[in-house]
Design a protein around this motif. Structure first.
Motif: not given
Length: 456
Positions: A70, A294, A323, A336
């Motif tokens: 992230n 991601c 991300d 996700e």
């Protein structure tokens, strides 16, 4: 946060991830650790006298989700440069990001981690690589904000020392010197890294990427990490542009370059790893190197689709990451799983990735990537009581007989409860630490301060 670390959940469908599922089962936790998991009601003699009891009927219990990549500071710059490639998006964004300070980062960390908690995340790795001089202690600001929210923070202290004048992508105003980058990283480890089981804060060494970091910094960062006993992280093989630049400048592929610099091994994980040859996958697998997948960000930036089917088949540790919010906007970590499922199947057909494989990537796979699979990532006796409880008996979900399929194939089900070490972070769908409203306000304030300053 109330200091109450004994917990009993009964009646839920329990997806342990690393063992049998229990369609009508129980979980018992004492002192922040899981002490029992099984079928039916909790055995009375195992239940602590002071335990909080939760009725799990109509719910799916999973391990708390693990976010392996992230950039929380990007909460302040969502929705910009929407039609650019990665390099175009970065060039525009750096003109705003170089004005970051500790106050903005504290606010974006609060907003971003609160949003992640509401999507079932109990452990988050944040790759922060922008440290403008004279703008406060950004690392300390992040650590304190994460403790306030109550989510475990794996802070990948990033760095860049290769600005425009050295042939790099970022402007010179946003990079550090080699010595400052190494010293700042060492200071962050010394001040905040807690290697103990159950720790709330860990630090990794994380130069940003081959196109923003010198060879010397990559090499010395690896030495620093191994000297300190912490993990290594960077972006790698995200776009074809990177592949072409790496071949032109270094005469090799990104994975070959990483290997030359000592950047393959079980203490390393790469973000994205989209453009990998069969040989590259084999080298990553043979060395135990991990990958943070991601899917939403890769699609948003048009970077491509990670070869997760092949990586998993080769035995590579693969976790999920949202991300930065500036390249995935308000994507929830639970979402996700859905994106990873669809992306894999779009490439390789309907058997490329199952619902349970997607859940594994979001939990135990991510824990393995971060080197914490002995502590978290599955609902296993002796592990940390990091637990998410999802409502799967509501409109639409109640006609899907398999709760794991309901959670992965469709929209993310409502999160009812989230515990970190058996401490409540979300209860009844609402945060118990910072309020949703306060977190949102801090995110808006960070956006306003950063963009207003950029427009002056």
């Amino acid at each position: 946060m109330t200091d109450h670390r004994s917990l009993v959940i009964e009646g839920a469908h329990i997806a342990t991830v690393d063992g049998a599922e229990h369609p009508d089962g129980h979980i018992i936790a004492r002192d922040g650790l899981i002490t029992a998991v099984g079928d039916g009601p909790a055995p009375a003699h195992l239940v602590p006298d002071d335990a909080t009891r939760v009725d799990g009927r109509g719910h799916l219990a999973t391990p708390g989700l693990v976010n392996t990549h992230n950039h929380l500071y990007q909460w302040a710059t969502q929705g910009l440069f929407t039609d650019g490639t990665l390099f175009e998006w970065l060039v525009g964004s750096y003109e705003i990001w170089h004005r970051l300070d500790a106050r903005v980062v504290a606010d974006t960390t609060t907003a971003g981690l609160a949003h992640l908690a509401l999507s079932g995340c109990t452990t988050a790795s944040d790759h922060h690589y922008i440290h403008p001089a004279g703008r406060g202690d950004i690392v300390d600001a992040q650590v304190r904000a994460a403790l306030d929210v109550g989510v475990r923070l794996d802070l990948a202290r990033g760095s860049m020392d290769r600005g425009h004048s050295q042939g790099g992508l970022p402007p010179d105003s946003v990079v550090e010197t080699l010595d400052d980058a190494l010293q700042g990283t060492a200071d962050a480890i010394d001040a905040h890294h807690d290697p103990s089981p159950g720790s709330m804060t860990r630090i990794a060494v994380a130069p940003c990427s081959p196109f923003s970091v010198s060879r010397d910094l990559m090499v010395q960062a690896a030495h620093l990490a191994r000297d300190k006993g912490v993990r290594l992280h960077t972006h790698l093989a995200e776009t074809l542009d990177e592949e072409e630049q790496c071949r032109a400048e270094f005469g090799c592929t990104p994975v070959e370059y990483a290997e030359k610099l000592g950047w393959l091994g079980p203490d390393v994980w790469f973000a994205h790893a989209v453009h990998l040859s069969d040989d590259a996958i084999a080298r990553i697998a043979a060395t135990g190197t991990g990958v943070a997948h991601c899917p939403t960000s890769n699609a948003r930036l048009g970077a491509g689709i990670c070869r997760t089917t092949e990586l998993l088949a080769a035995g590579v540790p693969v976790g999920l990451g949202v991300d930065g919010p500036a390249s995935s906007e308000l994507t929830p970590l639970a979402g996700e799983m859905h994106q990873a499922l669809l992306m894999a199947r779009a490439r390789k057909g309907p058997q490329a990735l199952s619902a349970r494989q997607a859940l594994h990537m979001a939990t135990l796979g991510g824990a393995r990537v971060l080197g914490r699979d002995a502590e978290l990532g599955s609902l296993t006796v002796g592990k940390l009581a990091d637990i998410a409880l999802w409502r799967v008996d509501g409109f639409g979900y109640d006609v899907i007989e398999d709760p794991v399929v309901a959670a992965v194939f469709g929209p993310t089900p409502p999160l009812a409860h989230l515990w970190v070490g058996a401490l409540p972070v979300v209860s009844g769908g609402e945060l118990t630490t910072v309020t949703r409203e306060a977190a949102a306000a801090r995110g808006r304030n960070a956006h306003a301060r950063l963009t207003q300053e950029a427009n002056r």
